[in-house]
Design a protein around this motif. Structure first.
Motif, short mmCIF file in Angstrom:
data_model
loop_
_atom_site.label_atom_id
_atom_site.label_comp_id
_atom_site.label_asym_id
_atom_site.label_seq_id
_atom_site.Cartn_x
_atom_site.Cartn_y
_atom_site.Cartn_z
N LEU A 156 -18.34 -30.24 -28.86
CA LEU A 156 -17.71 -29.94 -27.73
C LEU A 156 -16.61 -28.96 -27.37
CD1 LEU A 156 -18.60 -28.79 -24.70
CD2 LEU A 156 -17.16 -30.55 -23.60
N THR A 157 -15.59 -29.67 -28.00
CA THR A 157 -14.60 -28.50 -28.72
C THR A 157 -14.68 -27.41 -29.24
OG1 THR A 157 -12.64 -30.83 -27.83
CG2 THR A 157 -12.06 -28.90 -29.16
N HIS A 158 -15.42 -27.66 -30.04
CA HIS A 158 -15.70 -26.56 -30.92
C HIS A 158 -15.99 -25.17 -29.92
CE1 HIS A 158 -17.97 -23.98 -33.42
NE2 HIS A 158 -16.78 -23.77 -34.34
N ALA A 173 -12.85 -27.25 -13.49
CA ALA A 173 -11.40 -27.46 -13.53
C ALA A 173 -10.88 -28.76 -14.65
CB ALA A 173 -10.83 -28.16 -12.47
N GLU A 174 -11.95 -29.26 -15.36
CA GLU A 174 -11.79 -30.35 -16.01
C GLU A 174 -11.87 -29.80 -17.43
OE1 GLU A 174 -13.72 -34.49 -15.33
OE2 GLU A 174 -14.59 -33.15 -12.95
N LEU A 175 -12.27 -28.65 -17.97
CA LEU A 175 -12.79 -28.90 -19.35
C LEU A 175 -11.13 -28.69 -19.87
CD1 LEU A 175 -14.14 -27.81 -21.58
CD2 LEU A 175 -14.76 -25.93 -21.08
N LYS A 180 -6.92 -29.36 -23.77
CA LYS A 180 -5.85 -30.00 -24.51
C LYS A 180 -5.64 -31.58 -25.07
CE LYS A 180 -3.79 -26.25 -21.77
NZ LYS A 180 -2.33 -26.10 -20.68
N HIS A 181 -6.39 -32.10 -24.33
CA HIS A 181 -5.66 -33.29 -25.10
C HIS A 181 -6.95 -34.31 -26.35
CE1 HIS A 181 -6.47 -37.87 -25.17
NE2 HIS A 181 -7.82 -37.83 -24.49
N THR A 182 -8.49 -33.20 -26.49
CA THR A 182 -9.07 -33.37 -27.47
C THR A 182 -8.54 -32.59 -28.45
OG1 THR A 182 -10.36 -31.94 -27.23
CG2 THR A 182 -10.83 -33.74 -26.68
N ARG A 183 -7.70 -31.66 -28.65
CA ARG A 183 -6.90 -30.71 -29.14
C ARG A 183 -5.73 -30.90 -30.04
NH1 ARG A 183 -8.90 -24.61 -30.01
NH2 ARG A 183 -6.80 -25.14 -30.73
#
Length: 196
Positions: A156-158, A173-175, A180-183
């Motif tokens: 999903l991050t990719h 709004a959550e994405l 930012k958290h995963t990256r």
């Protein structure tokens, strides 16, 4: 040592990120799709390709699953209900989020110009947002499956990064905080170009 064939700006970034998370050594052969080297390992000309000894594995999701199972990390155990839920979410991301991005890329620069349909992008953005909302509704914690990063987070991050490249916007709004958290993970940060 693993070998990865593929461009870090493609789905190969998923494999590189997984290997960084696992702390596994690897050698990258930065190749674009359809090169002679790529076709010598995968007749379809698609990347990424993971090479381990004499074995070659294609498809980023298959590679991620193989590596997670082999190293016992970033995945729920095989044969568990938790794994079934994780695999279900992975397939949902591929179906509802990635598929539209791939179609957009094909109509943006991959297909012959006469076969491209630029007007399809509006519908693909609508589908992408519907998919993002569906996926984020299943989120169980700081990561999709809960407290720990798993395969669907990498995918999903990719996809969210890919969507930005394609000019897709989202109203979820959550994405953005989630991405930012995963990256921000050290393993992902090691893959970013060094600032001079």
């Amino acid at each position: 040592m693993y070998e990865v064939i593929g461009s870090p700006t493609s789905r190969a970034i998923r494999v590189l990120w997984m290997l960084e998370e696992l702390g596994q050594p690897y050698k990258l052969h930065p190749e674009q799709p359809q090169t002679d080297l790529v076709k010598s390992h995968n007749p379809s000309g698609k990347i990424p390709i993971l090479i381990e000894g004499t074995e070659k594995i294609t498809d980023s999701t298959a590679i991620l699953t193989y590596l997670a199972d082999k190293h016992g990390a970033l995945t729920a155990p095989k044969g568990t209900v938790a794994r079934a839920h994780q695999d279900s979410l992975t397939q949902q991301i591929l179906d509802e989020v990635e598929a539209g991005l791939w179609t957009a890329s094909r109509h943006n620069f991959i297909l012959p110009e006469a076969r491209r349909v630029p007007a399809i992008k509006e519908t693909l953005i609508w589908e992408y947002n519907r998919g993002i909302n569906n996926v984020m509704a299943r989120r169980k914690g700081p990561y999709l499956m809960g407290e720990e990063i798993t395969i669907p987070d990498i995918i999903l991050t990719h996809c969210a990064t890919w969507a930005k490249f394609e000019g897709f916007s989202t109203d979820n709004a959550e994405l953005v905080p989630y991405i930012k958290h995963t990256r921000a993970r050290p393993a992902f940060q090691r893959l970013l170009p060094k600032k001079s």
